[in-house]
Scaffold this motif. Structure first.
Motif, PDB file in Angstrom:
ATOM      1  N   ILE A 240      -0.002  -6.995   0.351  1.00 37.58           N
ATOM      2  CA  ILE A 240       1.176  -7.863   0.271  1.00 37.58           C
ATOM      3  C   ILE A 240       0.698  -9.208  -0.250  1.00 37.58           C
ATOM      4  O   ILE A 240      -0.104  -9.879   0.390  1.00 37.58           O
ATOM      5  N   CYS A 241       1.188  -9.603  -1.414  1.00 39.22           N
ATOM      6  CA  CYS A 241       0.731 -10.833  -2.046  1.00 39.22           C
ATOM      7  C   CYS A 241       1.863 -11.857  -2.101  1.00 39.22           C
ATOM      8  O   CYS A 241       2.935 -11.576  -2.643  1.00 39.22           O
ATOM      9  N   ALA A 242       1.633 -13.029  -1.512  1.00 35.03           N
ATOM     10  CA  ALA A 242       2.638 -14.093  -1.536  1.00 35.03           C
ATOM     11  C   ALA A 242       2.650 -14.750  -2.903  1.00 35.03           C
ATOM     12  O   ALA A 242       1.615 -14.894  -3.565  1.00 35.03           O
ATOM     13  N   HIS A 243       3.860 -15.173  -3.329  1.00 34.43           N
ATOM     14  CA  HIS A 243       4.027 -15.857  -4.601  1.00 34.43           C
ATOM     15  C   HIS A 243       4.480 -17.285  -4.337  1.00 34.43           C
ATOM     16  O   HIS A 243       5.065 -17.585  -3.294  1.00 34.43           O
ATOM     17  N   ILE A 244       4.233 -18.189  -5.266  1.00 39.85           N
ATOM     18  CA  ILE A 244       4.509 -19.608  -5.035  1.00 39.85           C
ATOM     19  C   ILE A 244       5.996 -19.914  -4.861  1.00 39.85           C
ATOM     20  O   ILE A 244       6.364 -20.910  -4.253  1.00 39.85           O
ATOM     21  N   ASN A 245       6.882 -19.064  -5.359  1.00 35.10           N
ATOM     22  CA  ASN A 245       8.321 -19.322  -5.251  1.00 35.10           C
ATOM     23  C   ASN A 245       8.956 -18.705  -4.010  1.00 35.10           C
ATOM     24  O   ASN A 245      10.174 -18.629  -3.900  1.00 35.10           O
ATOM     25  N   GLY A 246       8.125 -18.280  -3.062  1.00 40.93           N
ATOM     26  CA  GLY A 246       8.644 -17.726  -1.824  1.00 40.93           C
ATOM     27  C   GLY A 246       8.851 -16.233  -1.859  1.00 40.93           C
ATOM     28  O   GLY A 246       9.258 -15.639  -0.857  1.00 40.93           O
ATOM     29  N   GLU A 247       8.569 -15.610  -2.986  1.00 38.56           N
ATOM     30  CA  GLU A 247       8.688 -14.161  -3.089  1.00 38.56           C
ATOM     31  C   GLU A 247       7.348 -13.506  -2.781  1.00 38.56           C
ATOM     32  O   GLU A 247       6.323 -14.186  -2.653  1.00 38.56           O
ATOM     33  N   TYR A 248       7.375 -12.215  -2.645  1.00 42.52           N
ATOM     34  CA  TYR A 248       6.150 -11.440  -2.412  1.00 42.52           C
ATOM     35  C   TYR A 248       6.038 -10.365  -3.486  1.00 42.52           C
ATOM     36  O   TYR A 248       7.043  -9.943  -4.076  1.00 42.52           O
ATOM     37  N   TYR A 249       4.822  -9.937  -3.706  1.00 49.24           N
ATOM     38  CA  TYR A 249       4.578  -8.761  -4.526  1.00 49.24           C
ATOM     39  C   TYR A 249       3.850  -7.736  -3.673  1.00 49.24           C
ATOM     40  O   TYR A 249       2.916  -8.074  -2.933  1.00 49.24           O
ATOM     41  N   LEU A 250       4.305  -6.494  -3.744  1.00 49.38           N
ATOM     42  CA  LEU A 250       3.661  -5.419  -3.017  1.00 49.38           C
ATOM     43  C   LEU A 250       2.822  -4.610  -3.995  1.00 49.38           C
ATOM     44  O   LEU A 250       3.289  -4.260  -5.081  1.00 49.38           O
ATOM     45  N   VAL A 251       1.595  -4.346  -3.620  1.00 45.79           N
ATOM     46  CA  VAL A 251       0.716  -3.517  -4.434  1.00 45.79           C
ATOM     47  C   VAL A 251       0.599  -2.160  -3.758  1.00 45.79           C
ATOM     48  O   VAL A 251       0.195  -2.069  -2.589  1.00 45.79           O
ATOM     49  N   LEU A 252       0.957  -1.109  -4.485  1.00 45.08           N
ATOM     50  CA  LEU A 252       0.922   0.237  -3.926  1.00 45.08           C
ATOM     51  C   LEU A 252      -0.462   0.862  -4.109  1.00 45.08           C
ATOM     52  O   LEU A 252      -1.316   0.334  -4.830  1.00 45.08           O
ATOM     53  N   ASN A 253      -0.679   1.985  -3.463  1.00 46.98           N
ATOM     54  CA  ASN A 253      -1.967   2.672  -3.551  1.00 46.98           C
ATOM     55  C   ASN A 253      -2.312   3.062  -4.977  1.00 46.98           C
ATOM     56  O   ASN A 253      -3.488   3.144  -5.344  1.00 46.98           O
ATOM     57  N   ASN A 254      -1.266   3.314  -5.805  1.00 46.49           N
ATOM     58  CA  ASN A 254      -1.512   3.709  -7.197  1.00 46.49           C
ATOM     59  C   ASN A 254      -1.643   2.515  -8.138  1.00 46.49           C
ATOM     60  O   ASN A 254      -1.727   2.680  -9.351  1.00 46.49           O
ATOM     61  N   GLY A 255      -1.642   1.291  -7.569  1.00 44.35           N
ATOM     62  CA  GLY A 255      -1.796   0.087  -8.377  1.00 44.35           C
ATOM     63  C   GLY A 255      -0.490  -0.521  -8.851  1.00 44.35           C
ATOM     64  O   GLY A 255      -0.487  -1.628  -9.411  1.00 44.35           O
ATOM     65  N   GLU A 256       0.616   0.146  -8.633  1.00 48.04           N
ATOM     66  CA  GLU A 256       1.925  -0.380  -9.058  1.00 48.04           C
ATOM     67  C   GLU A 256       2.260  -1.642  -8.264  1.00 48.04           C
ATOM     68  O   GLU A 256       2.028  -1.733  -7.059  1.00 48.04           O
TER      69      GLU A 256
END
Length: 272
Positions: A240-256
């Motif tokens: 789970i990666c936080a983004h500067i604008n308050g959103e998050y990015y999720l990284v899946l096992n397959n890299g997506e």
């Protein structure tokens, strides 16, 4: 109740307004059905069915509160109409309903299949004992769950079969065939206009269904909406990666990498 030469009186039972509207429009096109009531839940449906005594009831299986199965169980056998389940169950359920002469209509609904279901309703009304419908329904569902009708009856009485049941496989119909995708193999789902793209094991399956309808087929313990157009399998999330604008990015096992919008950031707790 009507005879074979008149319109069939029908009740529609579904908690989703769009689903009720879609079914109503298709039934109206067939011209031989008189829709006498639309119900949003099992409790309301029980009252209206007992009051109106329709020929047929189109019942969604998965509803909050009283499920479609519980509704059928609660109706007196002598006042049970013909039952057509509106369902997204996989081919095992389809086979069970076919063998036991209890009909079904898969979502999204096709007019030809609906017409065939109504024809079967008419045929059954001409030859079947309506009071035995409940036993036939129990046998059909027992065939799906690999339980005896008695075991199923006991589970229903105990309230173990409610709206929390989720199919193990998602039935995806395309080009005249049905592909059964195990829910546990789904990585994520995203919307593309009126279609849903189901990503599983490196393949993308396309199905015509609303995001909400598909979400209701998935166990929320394993699947969560992270964007208005994205559902993710929680077990596939690696980072789970936080983004500067308050959103998050999720990284899946397959890299997506999947974007989690700010309005869904409270869902982070499901990943922890």
């Amino acid at each position: 109740m009507s005879d074979s030469t008149t319109k069939l009186s029908a009740v529609i039972v579904d908690d989703e307004p769009l689903a009720r509207r879609g079914l109503r429009l298709r039934l109206e096109k067939l011209r031989d059905v008189d829709i006498v009531a639309e119900c949003t839940n099992g409790r309301e449906a029980r009252e209206r069915i007992l009051e109106l005594q329709p020929d047929v009831a189109f019942i969604d299986i998965q509803m909050p509160g009283i499920s479609g199965l519980e509704l059928v169980r609660d109706l007196p056998p002598e006042q049970l109409p013909q039952i057509v389940f509106v369902t997204a169950y996989d081919q095992y359920a389809v086979e069970a309903f076919e063998i036991n002469a209890v009909d079904y209509v898969l979502k999204p609904i096709e007019e030809e299949r609906l017409a065939a279901a109504l024809e079967r309703v008419r045929e059954k009304r001409a030859s079947a004992d309506i009071a035995n419908q409940r036993e036939q329904l129990l046998e059909a569902v027992a065939g799906l769950t690999n339980e005896s009708p008695l075991e199923l009856e006991q589970r229903l009485a105990a309230g173990d079969l409610g709206g929390s049941q989720y199919p193990e496989k998602i039935a995806i119909k395309d080009a005249g065939k049905i592909t059964l995708v195990p829910a546990r193999e789904i990585d994520w789902i995203d919307a593309a206009g009126d279609y849903m793209c189901v990503h599983a094991q490196g393949e993308t399956h396309v199905m015509r269904i609303t995001m909400k309808e598909l979400e209701q087929q998935l166990d929320p313990k394993s699947f969560q909406r992270i964007h208005r157009s994205t559902i993710v399998n929680l077990e596939r999330v690696r980072e789970i990666c936080a983004h500067i604008n308050g959103e998050y990015y999720l990284v899946l096992n397959n890299g997506e990498r999947l974007k989690m919008s700010r309005s869904y950031k409270n869902k982070v707790q499901h990943f922890l």
